[in-house]
Design a protein around this motif. Structure first.
Motif, PDB file in Angstrom:
ATOM      1  N   GLN A  95       0.849  -1.178   0.000  1.00 56.33           N
ATOM      2  CA  GLN A  95       0.000   0.000   0.000  1.00 56.33           C
ATOM      3  C   GLN A  95       0.891   1.236   0.000  1.00 56.33           C
ATOM      4  OE1 GLN A  95      -3.340   0.026  -0.147  1.00 56.33           O
ATOM      5  NE2 GLN A  95      -3.567  -2.200   0.057  1.00 56.33           N
ATOM      6  N   VAL A  96       0.350   2.335  -0.468  1.00 54.00           N
ATOM      7  CA  VAL A  96       1.033   3.618  -0.341  1.00 54.00           C
ATOM      8  C   VAL A  96       0.426   4.326   0.862  1.00 54.00           C
ATOM      9  CG1 VAL A  96       1.488   5.861  -1.376  1.00 54.00           C
ATOM     10  CG2 VAL A  96       1.544   3.789  -2.792  1.00 54.00           C
ATOM     11  N   ALA A  97       1.276   4.730   1.794  1.00 56.16           N
ATOM     12  CA  ALA A  97       0.794   5.360   3.020  1.00 56.16           C
ATOM     13  C   ALA A  97       1.423   6.735   3.205  1.00 56.16           C
ATOM     14  CB  ALA A  97       1.120   4.478   4.227  1.00 56.16           C
ATOM     15  N   LYS A 157      14.640   2.360  16.677  1.00 57.26           N
ATOM     16  CA  LYS A 157      13.856   2.642  17.895  1.00 57.26           C
ATOM     17  C   LYS A 157      13.102   3.968  17.844  1.00 57.26           C
ATOM     18  CE  LYS A 157      16.751  -0.188  20.926  1.00 57.26           C
ATOM     19  NZ  LYS A 157      17.553  -0.231  22.173  1.00 57.26           N
ATOM     20  N   ASN A 158      13.276   4.749  16.764  1.00 61.03           N
ATOM     21  CA  ASN A 158      12.434   5.925  16.581  1.00 61.03           C
ATOM     22  C   ASN A 158      11.013   5.475  16.228  1.00 61.03           C
ATOM     23  OD1 ASN A 158      14.975   8.024  15.039  1.00 61.03           O
ATOM     24  ND2 ASN A 158      14.389   7.842  17.175  1.00 61.03           N
ATOM     25  N   THR A 159      10.070   6.389  16.353  1.00 59.51           N
ATOM     26  CA  THR A 159       8.680   6.079  16.027  1.00 59.51           C
ATOM     27  C   THR A 159       8.235   6.889  14.813  1.00 59.51           C
ATOM     28  OG1 THR A 159       8.135   5.575  18.331  1.00 59.51           O
ATOM     29  CG2 THR A 159       6.300   6.105  16.873  1.00 59.51           C
ATOM     30  N   ILE A 160       7.565   6.221  13.903  1.00 58.57           N
ATOM     31  CA  ILE A 160       6.987   6.908  12.743  1.00 58.57           C
ATOM     32  C   ILE A 160       5.483   6.669  12.747  1.00 58.57           C
ATOM     33  CG2 ILE A 160       9.079   6.763  11.328  1.00 58.57           C
ATOM     34  CD1 ILE A 160       7.874   4.358   9.916  1.00 58.57           C
ATOM     35  N   GLU A 161       4.757   7.593  12.136  1.00 54.95           N
ATOM     36  CA  GLU A 161       3.294   7.482  12.074  1.00 54.95           C
ATOM     37  C   GLU A 161       2.884   7.214  10.630  1.00 54.95           C
ATOM     38  OE1 GLU A 161       0.499  10.384  14.183  1.00 54.95           O
ATOM     39  OE2 GLU A 161       0.254  10.924  12.045  1.00 54.95           O
ATOM     40  N   MET A 162       2.056   6.188  10.416  1.00 57.39           N
ATOM     41  CA  MET A 162       1.618   5.845   9.065  1.00 57.39           C
ATOM     42  C   MET A 162       0.104   5.896   8.985  1.00 57.39           C
ATOM     43  SD  MET A 162       4.163   2.919   7.551  1.00 57.39           S
ATOM     44  CE  MET A 162       4.491   1.857   8.946  1.00 57.39           C
ATOM     45  N   THR A 163      -0.378   6.521   7.905  1.00 61.86           N
ATOM     46  CA  THR A 163      -1.816   6.621   7.662  1.00 61.86           C
ATOM     47  C   THR A 163      -2.160   5.890   6.374  1.00 61.86           C
ATOM     48  OG1 THR A 163      -1.943   8.772   8.778  1.00 61.86           O
ATOM     49  CG2 THR A 163      -3.753   8.186   7.291  1.00 61.86           C
ATOM     50  N   PHE A 164      -3.026   4.898   6.491  1.00 62.49           N
ATOM     51  CA  PHE A 164      -3.453   4.092   5.349  1.00 62.49           C
ATOM     52  C   PHE A 164      -4.883   4.450   4.971  1.00 62.49           C
ATOM     53  CE2 PHE A 164      -0.249   1.668   7.584  1.00 62.49           C
ATOM     54  CZ  PHE A 164       0.529   1.122   6.577  1.00 62.49           C
ATOM     55  N   VAL A 165      -5.189   4.339   3.674  1.00 61.94           N
ATOM     56  CA  VAL A 165      -6.553   4.577   3.186  1.00 61.94           C
ATOM     57  C   VAL A 165      -7.141   3.250   2.748  1.00 61.94           C
ATOM     58  CG1 VAL A 165      -8.000   5.806   1.536  1.00 61.94           C
ATOM     59  CG2 VAL A 165      -5.931   6.898   2.432  1.00 61.94           C
ATOM     60  N   ASN A 175       0.946   4.200  14.848  1.00 63.10           N
ATOM     61  CA  ASN A 175       2.368   4.419  15.101  1.00 63.10           C
ATOM     62  C   ASN A 175       3.129   3.098  14.981  1.00 63.10           C
ATOM     63  OD1 ASN A 175       2.132   7.166  15.634  1.00 63.10           O
ATOM     64  ND2 ASN A 175       1.684   6.830  17.803  1.00 63.10           N
ATOM     65  N   PHE A 176       4.328   3.187  14.387  1.00 57.60           N
ATOM     66  CA  PHE A 176       5.191   2.011  14.236  1.00 57.60           C
ATOM     67  C   PHE A 176       6.573   2.340  14.803  1.00 57.60           C
ATOM     68  CE2 PHE A 176       1.902   1.106  11.244  1.00 57.60           C
ATOM     69  CZ  PHE A 176       1.865  -0.280  11.114  1.00 57.60           C
ATOM     70  N   LYS A 177       7.122   1.403  15.515  1.00 57.25           N
ATOM     71  CA  LYS A 177       8.474   1.561  16.039  1.00 57.25           C
ATOM     72  C   LYS A 177       9.473   1.003  15.029  1.00 57.25           C
ATOM     73  CE  LYS A 177      11.342   0.521  20.084  1.00 57.25           C
ATOM     74  NZ  LYS A 177      11.382  -0.168  21.412  1.00 57.25           N
ATOM     75  N   VAL A 178      10.509   1.762  14.719  1.00 55.12           N
ATOM     76  CA  VAL A 178      11.516   1.334  13.751  1.00 55.12           C
ATOM     77  C   VAL A 178      12.384   0.247  14.383  1.00 55.12           C
ATOM     78  CG1 VAL A 178      13.482   2.031  12.341  1.00 55.12           C
ATOM     79  CG2 VAL A 178      11.526   3.586  12.629  1.00 55.12           C
ATOM     80  N   LYS A 179      12.367  -0.924  13.761  1.00 58.72           N
ATOM     81  CA  LYS A 179      13.117  -2.066  14.288  1.00 58.72           C
ATOM     82  C   LYS A 179      14.498  -2.187  13.651  1.00 58.72           C
ATOM     83  CE  LYS A 179      12.830  -7.035  15.137  1.00 58.72           C
ATOM     84  NZ  LYS A 179      12.046  -8.283  14.934  1.00 58.72           N
ATOM     85  N   GLY A 180      14.630  -1.734  12.428  1.00 63.58           N
ATOM     86  CA  GLY A 180      15.917  -1.863  11.752  1.00 63.58           C
ATOM     87  C   GLY A 180      15.988  -1.012  10.497  1.00 63.58           C
ATOM     88  N   ILE A 181      17.213  -0.786  10.027  1.00 61.02           N
ATOM     89  CA  ILE A 181      17.472  -0.038   8.793  1.00 61.02           C
ATOM     90  C   ILE A 181      18.167  -0.973   7.816  1.00 61.02           C
ATOM     91  CG2 ILE A 181      18.551   1.989   7.752  1.00 61.02           C
ATOM     92  CD1 ILE A 181      16.445   2.665   9.870  1.00 61.02           C
ATOM     93  N   ILE A 182      17.629  -1.057   6.610  1.00 57.53           N
ATOM     94  CA  ILE A 182      18.214  -1.918   5.575  1.00 57.53           C
ATOM     95  C   ILE A 182      19.431  -1.227   4.972  1.00 57.53           C
ATOM     96  CG2 ILE A 182      17.796  -3.027   3.342  1.00 57.53           C
ATOM     97  CD1 ILE A 182      14.839  -3.176   4.139  1.00 57.53           C
ATOM     98  N   ALA A 183      20.489  -1.975   4.773  1.00 60.09           N
ATOM     99  CA  ALA A 183      21.713  -1.425   4.183  1.00 60.09           C
ATOM    100  C   ALA A 183      21.441  -0.954   2.761  1.00 60.09           C
ATOM    101  CB  ALA A 183      22.814  -2.478   4.195  1.00 60.09           C
ATOM    102  N   SER A 184      22.143   0.098   2.372  1.00 65.23           N
ATOM    103  CA  SER A 184      21.998   0.613   1.012  1.00 65.23           C
ATOM    104  C   SER A 184      22.419  -0.456   0.022  1.00 65.23           C
ATOM    105  CB  SER A 184      22.881   1.852   0.827  1.00 65.23           C
ATOM    106  OG  SER A 184      22.769   2.339  -0.495  1.00 65.23           O
ATOM    107  N   PRO A 185      21.579  -0.782  -0.955  1.00 62.52           N
ATOM    108  CA  PRO A 185      21.907  -1.871  -1.883  1.00 62.52           C
ATOM    109  C   PRO A 185      23.061  -1.493  -2.790  1.00 62.52           C
ATOM    110  CG  PRO A 185      19.963  -0.711  -2.642  1.00 62.52           C
ATOM    111  CD  PRO A 185      20.304  -0.131  -1.292  1.00 62.52           C
ATOM    112  N   GLU A 186      23.893  -2.494  -3.107  1.00 66.30           N
ATOM    113  CA  GLU A 186      25.000  -2.267  -4.041  1.00 66.30           C
ATOM    114  C   GLU A 186      24.508  -2.327  -5.474  1.00 66.30           C
ATOM    115  OE1 GLU A 186      28.042  -5.059  -3.198  1.00 66.30           O
ATOM    116  OE2 GLU A 186      28.482  -4.253  -1.207  1.00 66.30           O
ATOM    117  N   THR A 187      23.304  -2.820  -5.655  1.00 71.33           N
ATOM    118  CA  THR A 187      22.730  -2.936  -6.979  1.00 71.33           C
ATOM    119  C   THR A 187      21.510  -2.039  -7.082  1.00 71.33           C
ATOM    120  OG1 THR A 187      21.411  -4.807  -6.228  1.00 71.33           O
ATOM    121  CG2 THR A 187      23.525  -5.296  -7.270  1.00 71.33           C
TER     122      THR A 187
END
Length: 404
Positions: A95-97, A157-165, A175-187
């Protein structure tokens, strides 16, 4: 008796006596060989680049996507999961939020997946960890989302707010708690529309709960090995077709099925075919330069024969045989081709190295092309010099000595 060593020495002397003319003569061969070498090297680099790009999408992956909504459910997920040869499968929804962090709001694509997705899709983590089956209101952010979208970095561990339609127009904010950050892809290959760096991943069960849905738009699965992926894909296809009511006669007809299915092997085959087609086209264009170069050698050798008519007459009057005169001019023509081939090979290698470096692709150069490039240039010289050399060999010594 004129030896090969003497023929080479005379040829070098003749080439050296007219340096500018010889340089211009070899230019066509240089360009032609350089173009062929560079195109073959670029083709190999492109092929490896796309192979690595596709490999980054997942391990022996198989992707199933529904052509309509409300098609793929838990029953179909279980069919895929229990197919022999399947090592992992993740359902997917998207979905786009509206995503808000501090005071900044952005429209971002949100992907609902299961814990298996991290492994089957080769998701590399920069910090934190990927989703697990116990997670609910947690999110994993792509590198672009975490560091570029909001003007300031989003950390674990930061918190972001997402609104879905929802489909009925109702909005749901969570609200969603950030669990991890994906590494920048090499491709940078588009991963079947799932670019991990520009997306947010949340548990698919959470997304379906928020949206009030019980279906998935697709599955991302992995097979045991590349050797078995075709067989496993066919078995998945048969099971899904039977379960979704597709007649047996239509299983091989992609248009007759309500879902699409493809795997890593099929994409690699398409990439190989595309690379081969592009490589063949570029090589064919490059061969035109070789033809032009060979015509240049033939032309200059004809001029050389005319200029050295008296010399040919003297040689024949001294007892040189036709085949010796023939070999003398053939060797000279081959030397011109060889010099052009050496410079062309070097130019082609350097040119390909610069281009793939600028484009950020791996540099792949088949070493055999060095020998092929030089051999082709010698053959071109041989063929281009055959007619002028034969003309010189058949000259009547008396007529040659009288030539002004």
């Amino acid at each position: 008796m004129l030896s090969l060593k003497q023929s080479i020495k005379i040829a070098i002397g003749s080439i050296g006596s007219a340096k500018m003319r010889s340089a211009l003569t070899t230019l066509g061969i240089v360009i032609g060989i350089a173009a062929v070498i560079a195109n073959v090297s670029l083709g190999a680099s492109f092929s490896q680049y796309f192979t690595e790009e596709i490999g980054s999408v997942g391990n022996n992956f198989i992707i199933i996507e529904g052509k309509t909504s409300n098609l793929l459910h838990d029953n179909e997920l279980e069919l895929v999961k229990t197919t022999p040869g399947i090592t992992g499968v993740s359902p997917m929804s998207q979905q786009v939020a509206e995503v808000k962090y501090l005071s900044t709001t952005r429209q971002i694509s949100v992907q609902g997946v299961s814990a298996d997705y991290g492994e089957v899709a080769n998701i590399p983590m920069e910090s934190g960890s990927f989703l697990n089956d116990k997670d609910k209101y947690v999110a994993v952010l792509g590198s672009d989302v975490a560091y570029e979208k909001f003007g300031r970095p989003v950390s674990e561990k930061n918190t972001i707010e997402m609104t879905f339609v929802k489909a009925n127009g109702e909005t749901v904010t969570q609200n969603f708690k950030v669990k991890g950050i994906i590494a920048s892809p090499e491709t940078s290959l588009i991963q079947s529309g799932i670019e991990s760096d520009v997306r947010i991943f949340i548990p698919v069960s959470t997304m379906n709960e928020i949206m009030g849905e019980d279906y998935y738009w697709g599955f991302f699965a992995s097979a045991e090995s590349m050797e078995s992926i075709s067989e496993v894909t066919d078995e998945v296809d048969r099971r899904l077709a039977r379960n979704l009511g597709v007649p047996y006669r239509d299983i091989g007809n992609a248009d007759a099925k309500p879902y699409s299915l493809f795997n890593q092997e099929e994409i690699l085959e398409q990439v190989d075919q595309l690379s081969a087609a592009i490589g063949s086209l570029l090589t064919a264009v490059a061969l035109i330069s070789l033809i032009v170069g060979s015509i240049g050698i033939m032309n200059i050798m004809l001029v050389t024969v005319t200029e050295r008519t008296n010399e040919i007459g003297i040689m024949k009057s001294l007892g040189y045989k036709n085949h010796e005169v023939l070999s003398l001019f053939i060797v000279e023509s081959m030397m011109v081709g060889l010099i052009g081939g050496i410079f062309g090979t070097v130019l082609g290698v350097v040119g390909a190295y610069i281009v793939v470096g600028v484009m950020g692709m791996p540099h792949v150069f088949p070493l055999g092309m060095i020998f092929i490039g030089v051999a082709v240039s010698i053959v071109v010289g041989l063929l281009a010099g055959a007619y002028p050399a034969n003309k010189a060999a058949k000259m009547n010594p008396v007529d040659a000595l009288r030539h002004e």
